[in-house]
Scaffold this active site. Structure first.
Site, short mmCIF file in Angstrom:
data_model
loop_
_atom_site.label_atom_id
_atom_site.label_comp_id
_atom_site.label_asym_id
_atom_site.label_seq_id
_atom_site.Cartn_x
_atom_site.Cartn_y
_atom_site.Cartn_z
N CYS A 1 0.87 -1.23 0.04
CA CYS A 1 0.01 -0.12 0.08
C CYS A 1 0.78 1.16 -0.04
CB CYS A 1 -1.04 -0.03 1.10
SG CYS A 1 -2.50 0.96 0.83
N HIS B 1 -2.94 -5.01 1.76
CA HIS B 1 -2.34 -5.40 3.05
C HIS B 1 -2.42 -6.97 3.28
CE1 HIS B 1 -2.14 -1.32 4.25
NE2 HIS B 1 -3.27 -1.10 3.61
N GLU C 1 -0.59 -8.37 5.27
CA GLU C 1 -0.33 -8.42 6.50
C GLU C 1 -1.63 -8.20 7.70
OE1 GLU C 1 0.10 -5.97 4.91
OE2 GLU C 1 -0.21 -4.02 5.68
N1 GLN Z 1 -3.39 6.34 1.48
C1 GLN Z 1 -2.20 6.12 1.80
C2 GLN Z 1 -1.12 6.95 1.24
O1 GLN Z 1 -1.42 7.40 0.28
C3 GLN Z 1 -1.85 4.64 1.93
C4 GLN Z 1 -3.02 3.86 2.79
C5 GLN Z 1 -2.43 2.69 3.36
O2 GLN Z 1 -1.22 2.17 3.48
N2 GLN Z 1 -3.20 1.86 3.77
O3 GLN Z 1 -0.07 6.63 1.64
#
Ligand code: GLN
Length: 209
Positions: free
Chosen positions: A85, A178, A180
């Site tokens: 992410c 994710h 994890e």
């Molecule tokens: N929206 C976050 C970003 O732009 C990422 C969100 C996440 O890691 N769950 O960094």
């Protein structure tokens, strides 16, 4: 080497975000992960996970703690790096909505928060051919789009509408979701195999898995 049977040394970047969840999964897999906050903690690592969180904050802190160049260098030397992410945003070569350069290591483009403000999170069953069946339950939280995959990288999984959700480039792995946060350990195992295959200590030994 000490003759231990564990495959490789794995670090989790622990500046911000859900690094503790990654450490917990690695522990379940029998890997004692190192929390990385300083450049010298990268020494001897075969793999580094950059967790989910806030990519702007992670990038800012990486600059502040002098981690950007050392991580780039170690990745070029073969250390496996996996961004989940926010971590995938930090890993991307093209991240126009990041307010400062991240690692720019991986030949992908990403757009932050691209699923729209009203959709903060969703879960979906993803087919990931590299992992084989069953489908992987993927948790997306304010996730980025992997908006383009350049010639050096390969898409590993796509949503029903064709949006790329995971990609790989040699020793680099990016997931918009994710792993994890689920009980499915297959992506972590996949990354451990990547790191073990790349580990200098694994030279001459069969790669794990
Ligand atoms: N929206 C976050 C970003 O732009 C990422 C969100 C996440 O890691 N769950 O960094």
């Amino acid at each position: 080497m000490s003759g231990r049977t564990e495959r490789s040394a794995i670090g989790v970047l622990a500046l911000q975000g859900d690094f503790a969840e990654h450490v917990a999964v690695l522990r379940r897999l029998g890997v004692g992960a190192v929390e990385v906050r300083l450049p010298e903690q990268l020494e001897g690592l075969d793999g580094l996970i950059i967790p989910g969180g806030e990519s702007t904050t992670i990038a800012r802190l990486m600059h502040q703690w002098g981690l950007v160049e050392p991580v780039r260098q170690r990745a070029r030397e073969g250390m496996a790096v996996w961004g989940t992410c926010a971590g995938a945003i930090v890993l991307a070569e093209r991240a126009p909505s990041l307010d400062r350069p991240g690692l720019r290591l991986m030949d992908i483009g990403v757009e932050r928060n691209a699923f729209g403000r009203q959709v903060d999170g969703f879960e979906v069953d993803l087919d990931v051919p590299e992992l084989g069946p069953p489908a992987f339950r993927a948790v997306f939280i304010r996730a980025p789009f992997i908006s383009d995959v350049g010639p050096k990288a390969t898409a590993l999984a796509t949503l029903a509408d064709g949006t790329v959700a995971a990609a790989r480039q040699d020793n680099l792995l990016a997931t918009a979701f994710h792993p994890e946060l689920t009980d499915d350990l297959r992506f972590h195992r996949y990354f451990l195999d990547l790191a073990a295959a790349r580990a200098p200590s694994a030279a001459g030994l069969p790669a794990a898995g």
